[in-house]
Write a protein that holds these residues in place. Sequence first.
Motif, short mmCIF file in Angstrom:
data_model
loop_
_atom_site.label_atom_id
_atom_site.label_comp_id
_atom_site.label_asym_id
_atom_site.label_seq_id
_atom_site.Cartn_x
_atom_site.Cartn_y
_atom_site.Cartn_z
N UNK A 359 -1.89 11.81 -65.40
CA UNK A 359 -1.87 10.36 -65.26
C UNK A 359 -0.54 9.75 -65.68
N UNK A 389 -3.35 5.61 -60.32
CA UNK A 389 -2.28 4.70 -60.76
C UNK A 389 -1.55 4.11 -59.56
N UNK A 403 -10.79 -11.04 -57.51
CA UNK A 403 -11.87 -11.04 -58.50
C UNK A 403 -12.76 -12.27 -58.31
N UNK A 614 -8.41 0.12 -59.21
CA UNK A 614 -9.84 0.33 -59.42
C UNK A 614 -10.62 0.40 -58.10
N UNK A 621 -15.24 0.08 -55.56
CA UNK A 621 -14.79 0.58 -56.85
C UNK A 621 -14.78 2.12 -56.90
N UNK A 623 -15.53 3.93 -59.16
CA UNK A 623 -16.63 4.52 -59.94
C UNK A 623 -17.81 4.90 -59.03
N UNK A 642 -12.09 7.16 -62.64
CA UNK A 642 -11.69 6.12 -63.61
C UNK A 642 -10.61 5.24 -62.99
N UNK A 643 -10.62 3.93 -63.29
CA UNK A 643 -9.54 3.08 -62.76
C UNK A 643 -8.18 3.50 -63.30
N UNK A 644 -7.16 3.25 -62.51
CA UNK A 644 -5.81 3.58 -62.93
C UNK A 644 -5.13 2.39 -63.60
N UNK A 645 -3.81 2.53 -63.79
CA UNK A 645 -3.03 1.49 -64.47
C UNK A 645 -2.59 0.42 -63.48
N UNK A 646 -2.66 -0.83 -63.92
CA UNK A 646 -2.08 -1.93 -63.16
C UNK A 646 -0.59 -2.03 -63.52
N UNK A 648 1.43 -4.20 -64.99
CA UNK A 648 1.83 -4.49 -66.38
C UNK A 648 1.41 -3.36 -67.32
N UNK A 649 0.26 -2.73 -67.03
CA UNK A 649 -0.19 -1.61 -67.88
C UNK A 649 0.74 -0.40 -67.72
N UNK A 934 -8.88 -11.74 -66.31
CA UNK A 934 -9.65 -10.73 -65.57
C UNK A 934 -8.75 -9.69 -64.91
N UNK A 936 -4.99 -9.45 -65.17
CA UNK A 936 -3.61 -9.25 -65.65
C UNK A 936 -2.56 -9.88 -64.73
N UNK B 32 -16.67 -5.17 -67.76
CA UNK B 32 -15.35 -5.55 -67.26
C UNK B 32 -14.29 -4.56 -67.75
N UNK B 38 -7.78 1.09 -67.79
CA UNK B 38 -7.52 2.53 -67.61
C UNK B 38 -7.91 3.26 -68.89
#
Lengths: 974, 67
Positions: A359, A389, A403, A614, A621, A623, A642-646, A648-649, A934, A936, B32, B38
Amino acid sequence: MKDFIIPWENGTGIQDETDRGTPAKSGKPVTLTIDGMEITVPAGTSVMRAASELGIQVPKLCATDSLEAFGSCRLCAVEIEGRRGTPASCTTPVHAGMKVHTQTDKLRKLRKGVMELYISDHPLDCLTCSANGDCELQDMAGAVGLRGVRYEAPKAGGLANHFEARNTSGEVNPEWLPKDDSNPYFTYDASKCIVCNRCVRACEEVQGTFALTIEGRGFDSRVAVGAENFLASDCVSCGACVQACPTATLQEKSVIEMGTPDRSVVTTCAYCGVGCSFKAEMQGDQLVRMVPYKNGKANRGHSCVKGRFAYGYATHQDRILNPMIRDTVDQPWREVSWEEALSFAAKKLVGLQQKYGQKSIGVITSSRCTNEETYLVQKLTRAVFGNNNTDTCARVCHSPTGYGLGQTFGTSAGTQDFDSVEHSDVVMVIGANPTDGHPVFASRLRKRLREGAKLIVVDPRRIDLLETPHMGEAHHLALKPGTNVAVVSAIGHVIVTEGLFDQTFIAERCDLDAWEDFKAFISDPRHAPEETEALTGVPAQTLREAARAFANGGNGAIYYGLGVTEHSQGSTTVMGIANLAMMTGNIGRTGVGVNPLRGQNNVQGSCDMGSFPHELPGYRHVKMPEVRKIFEDTWGVEIDPEPGLRIPNMLDAAVDGTFKGLYCQGEDILQSDPDTKHVAAGLAAMECVIVHDLFLNETANYAHVFLPGSSFLEKEGTFTNAERRINRVRKVMAPKNGYEDWEVTQLLANAVLKETGGKAWTYTHPAEIMAEIAATTPSFAGVDYAVLEEKGSVQWPCNEAHPDGTPLMHVDGFVRGKGRFIVTEYIATAEKSGPRFPLLLTTGRILSQYNVGAQTRRTENSVWHDQDVLEIHPHDAENRGLRDGDWVRLASRSGETSLRAKITDRVSPGVVYTTFHHPDTQANVITTDYSDWATNCPEYKVTAVQVSPSNGPSDWQERYNAQAEQSRRIEAAE
Amino acid sequence: MTDEKMVLMANQIASFFGTQPGGDQAAGVAAHLKDFWEPRMIAQLKDYLAGGGANLNPLVVEAGESL
């Protein structure tokens, strides 16, 4: 200009474009006879148009079907049995049983006489004229059989014409005017003008700017711009006048220089989310001009200065055409072969994953690139890197739309097509500046406002839409930045407590438990406009009047932009907007709806294509095992649940040392993302940054691999606009870098797969990628290139249930079933003004420039906007001793920069505004890393700042520029 | 990311769900976070909670138990 009647031509996308002289009408059927042939047309249709539909082209000069009939040229006269005289066919509506003759001796004589008069005041330089071969005057002279001109200059002296600069004695002709070439893209040559009024009417009816007029009467009549020249006038250079001109009077400079084009290909503009269709008009592989395509369903033949004229970046000398690599970012770039660059990148990426984990790397897809390219980039990370990601620049613009509308309606998209605005009675525009950001939509909206629709603008700044000429009732809620939720809730409060909601719609279409909760919440007196006034700055009475206008006004439509989403409560405001639409029953039919105005050409598409970490394509999604299975079966890999990084993340993780490699396609995060210093720190911490772009952008200052990109003129694919309309992008020239962008991504994927032993990708055309999208994504199931060729475009969902696509969403029910009201409590942002930073900065765009300016700064559009300026209210300027044009220091807790001040009352006291088009300014060094709760999405629209006098660029700007210059060095080839 | 930023982001989410009707606000926060954060962000939050979770909204603390 001249009609090109081109039948279906395989691969060009062009369908019938015959100019029928006057616009189509929609009345009851009427049958008449023209030249002995019977035809049935809708009531209100002109005789001219009815004739055209029979294949009879009545000669015309002042008529064109983008404009209402005017009846000035007299060339289109016809004879009608039982009527006296020779009425103009353009202004005469059809009647049942009417018998029309378009060719008689009388008409021939009349038309020849009219043409003779026209030509008597027109230069006969056809062979050297720039419109030679593309001139309606020339065509009509031929059509009426003009063979001579009997009129001469008066013997008594003077020339009595407009086209000769001097007489034979060398005396100046006072009627002659020199050519106006002040506009960078077109010229105005008054000597060629026949005063048909088409340009003036196009500026009024199509564009809505009213920059042109006819001054003088009779022989003295001239087109005038109300200023010294076109550039100094109100003209916005949309090109509508040039398009409408039947002669060489208004002519593209590119045609003057190159000559007329020899072929046309329909494609889609690569600027904003309106997604205008254009004809790329070519000579061989050289682009002569871009002409708005009449059958384009988003733009209906209109354009703006960017799409129409600002394409020069595609061939700009700054384009990088060879791959480049370097080990560290302080080294100069080294040009290498594609093989070496890709192998270098692949080894680094694989090495990083081995060292730091699966990751530790990711991608950023581009909202400028095609659906097919975006799909491949997210597939690269999910199927080849084995993580989620992936993110896209929608993160920093419309992720809250995804969202908010997903939660309330069940899907992330605008509900209408652009045609819908023609049926709106009251239009609320929140946090958007359409005349600058979405100009062609703005023109369509302004047309409706001139017809009487009411306007409500919710914006801290007095946007140009509020100055629409000839519009009726308008409300401006000039709120304090950061208080959108309070204002939207107050509007809802007025509607609910005054009993203006649509009980029937709510009962039939919405979740009633959620409605009851919401109703109790919104009815609380704390949401009353009298209570929120002190907070929002919007006078209670103004807000009440606007709320009543929206609820009582008939078809109510809401259009919104980044002034809604780019806040810490961006998603909450989107939900509040959806609440307003549902409570007033303004969903599910023409003329209403909730419409996010998308920033970039393919923001909608990039979101649809699974760019978010995500969601897999189609907003499903990661998931969900049943969704993963579809892609796992297609791709032959296991997908991370699993969701990845946005974005900013990713940058945060990079600073933390856990995110080490990035493939960034067609996005310049260093300039466009907030808190520049943090972005730079994140990029600097990565060990492999791959930038895939046309230019060495700001992000490339921190890159180790540069993969040259292809322009929209050099690739096949599709873009999806803000209406969910999937439009074709067609290749009109070979990629100057050697590969279309989807090919580059495939090469990179295969270079990595070679290292890891995976099975190579084998796409040979974007149509194959679209086939994979359709096979895996239900809302795209009916989309393929043959369908797009046949229909021109389709709006998703396009599948078995909707084979022709879906112009209107939520017609019989919401995608999620029942519409869900959501409680929208106002929560103040953490970003607050105070003694150190007493003003609030908000940012936006300007018409002539586009986002980070990578494209438009490399065109002559910079003549309109060559630097970012800071708009400041006269009161705040005076307090600081600032004069218009002074250098000022703009500082926030994140950083500081310097730019020039523009003193204006368009902004309220306490608010300052700037654009972010120029890297010299780097407005984002000021913006903070606060973001929507919600999603970012960064809070670009609210930054507490101080403004003070300055002597010029800040030390930071100078250091930045020095670093950028150092970083862009390219080692000379051996 | 810094703990300070993480606390701010988590508390923003809790602030929204805290205003929602019904008794499942913490479940909303947890769902949420699972949907959008992540795993390494979740891990950081869990570590922070294990260290006392200073300044976290109580809904985040409650949500943390189901992460």
